[in-house]
Design a protein around this motif. Structure first.
Motif, PDB file in Angstrom:
ATOM      1  N   ARG A  91     -29.262  13.174  -5.450  1.00  0.00           N
ATOM      2  CA  ARG A  91     -29.135  14.543  -4.937  1.00  0.00           C
ATOM      3  C   ARG A  91     -27.732  14.852  -4.408  1.00  0.00           C
ATOM      4  N   ILE A  92     -26.843  13.872  -4.383  1.00  0.00           N
ATOM      5  CA  ILE A  92     -25.467  14.136  -3.946  1.00  0.00           C
ATOM      6  C   ILE A  92     -24.754  14.839  -5.096  1.00  0.00           C
ATOM      7  N   PRO A  93     -24.267  16.046  -4.865  1.00  0.00           N
ATOM      8  CA  PRO A  93     -23.647  16.803  -5.967  1.00  0.00           C
ATOM      9  C   PRO A  93     -22.385  16.124  -6.516  1.00  0.00           C
ATOM     10  N   ASN A 123     -28.226  -1.267  -6.178  1.00  0.00           N
ATOM     11  CA  ASN A 123     -28.392  -0.257  -7.215  1.00  0.00           C
ATOM     12  C   ASN A 123     -28.173  -0.860  -8.605  1.00  0.00           C
ATOM     13  N   PRO A 124     -29.215  -0.881  -9.443  1.00  0.00           N
ATOM     14  CA  PRO A 124     -29.061  -1.476 -10.776  1.00  0.00           C
ATOM     15  C   PRO A 124     -28.452  -0.533 -11.810  1.00  0.00           C
ATOM     16  N   LEU A 125     -28.219   0.730 -11.429  1.00  0.00           N
ATOM     17  CA  LEU A 125     -27.700   1.717 -12.375  1.00  0.00           C
ATOM     18  C   LEU A 125     -26.497   2.473 -11.816  1.00  0.00           C
ATOM     19  N   PRO A 126     -25.423   1.738 -11.440  1.00  0.00           N
ATOM     20  CA  PRO A 126     -24.249   2.464 -10.955  1.00  0.00           C
ATOM     21  C   PRO A 126     -23.756   3.434 -12.028  1.00  0.00           C
ATOM     22  N   ILE A 127     -23.100   4.462 -11.631  1.00  0.00           N
ATOM     23  CA  ILE A 127     -22.686   5.632 -12.413  1.00  0.00           C
ATOM     24  C   ILE A 127     -23.883   6.563 -12.591  1.00  0.00           C
ATOM     25  N   LEU A 128     -24.981   6.075 -13.159  1.00  0.00           N
ATOM     26  CA  LEU A 128     -26.150   6.921 -13.395  1.00  0.00           C
ATOM     27  C   LEU A 128     -26.832   7.312 -12.089  1.00  0.00           C
ATOM     28  N   VAL A 129     -26.971   6.367 -11.179  1.00  0.00           N
ATOM     29  CA  VAL A 129     -27.412   6.627  -9.813  1.00  0.00           C
ATOM     30  C   VAL A 129     -26.122   6.522  -9.001  1.00  0.00           C
ATOM     31  N   PRO A 130     -25.505   7.654  -8.666  1.00  0.00           N
ATOM     32  CA  PRO A 130     -24.097   7.702  -8.266  1.00  0.00           C
ATOM     33  C   PRO A 130     -23.787   7.146  -6.868  1.00  0.00           C
ATOM     34  N   CYS A 131     -23.895   5.838  -6.732  1.00  0.00           N
ATOM     35  CA  CYS A 131     -23.582   5.201  -5.453  1.00  0.00           C
ATOM     36  C   CYS A 131     -22.094   5.273  -5.127  1.00  0.00           C
ATOM     37  N   HIS A 132     -21.253   5.578  -6.125  1.00  0.00           N
ATOM     38  CA  HIS A 132     -19.820   5.719  -5.848  1.00  0.00           C
ATOM     39  C   HIS A 132     -19.544   6.924  -4.953  1.00  0.00           C
ATOM     40  N   ARG A 133     -20.502   7.825  -4.816  1.00  0.00           N
ATOM     41  CA  ARG A 133     -20.319   9.022  -3.980  1.00  0.00           C
ATOM     42  C   ARG A 133     -20.588   8.757  -2.499  1.00  0.00           C
ATOM     43  N   VAL A 134     -20.920   7.525  -2.150  1.00  0.00           N
ATOM     44  CA  VAL A 134     -21.151   7.168  -0.748  1.00  0.00           C
ATOM     45  C   VAL A 134     -19.986   6.311  -0.272  1.00  0.00           C
ATOM     46  N   VAL A 135     -19.389   6.750   0.826  1.00  0.00           N
ATOM     47  CA  VAL A 135     -18.209   6.075   1.377  1.00  0.00           C
ATOM     48  C   VAL A 135     -18.482   5.671   2.826  1.00  0.00           C
TER      49      VAL A 135
END
Length: 168
Positions: A91-93, A123-135
């Motif tokens: 849900r993070i845009p 997270n087994p699906l980085p990029i697809l489940v956008p964990c890069h958006r959390v800092v």
């Protein structure tokens, strides 16, 4: 489990899934160029480049700045708490970030920051489940593909003029 391995602007990637949807995305992070999780995990997996071509094409289009979301089915396996965090990540845009603390707060006070950070690390699906958006509150934070890739993904999403990750 079916899988495909392919070259991308961020190195070799492996996608794996079954009839429920994609379950894994692996980065080549060990310097060998191999994006496989290892023989012990992949025993019995079958290569299916054609069957996973839509997923591959969507990932490549995202990395080229031509896609902001994904239409493929995903089915990451994890605990209920992990799945709740992963759903919140979805849900993070595009082009925005949240801190670990903000995400924990949005999930409710029963979710400690450590629960959120542990779920993100799993997270087994980085990029697809956008964990890069959390800092982190005062730094970038870790990422399965490395901090340099996290920085690239965030810069790509923030830069409306190019929106492209270049091959390193």
């Amino acid at each position: 489990m079916r899988f495909t391995t392919f070259e991308s602007p961020v190195g070799m990637l492996t996608l794996a899934g079954d009839e429920a949807g994609l379950r894994h995305l692996y980065f080549a992070v060990d310097g060998s160029g191999d994006a496989s999780p290892g023989d012990a995990v992949t025993a019995g997996w079958q290569r299916d480049d054609e069957g996973l071509s839509q997923a591959r094409d969507e990932v490549l289009a995202y990395l080229a700045g031509r896609r902001r979301s994904f239409n493929m089915d995903i089915a990451p396996e994890g605990s209920q708490a992990q799945r709740e965090v992963w759903a919140a990540l979805m849900r993070i845009p595009y082009g925005t970030t949240r801190t670990y603390g903000e995400l924990a707060q949005r999930l409710g006070e029963e979710r400690a920051v450590i629960t959120v950070s542990s779920a993100i690390a799993a997270n087994p699906l980085p990029i697809l489940v956008p964990c890069h958006r959390v800092v982190a509150a005062n730094r970038l934070g870790s990422y399965p593909g490395g901090e340099a890739l996290k920085r690239q993904l965030l810069a790509m999403e923030a830069d409306e003029s190019t929106g492209v990750i270049s091959a390193s």
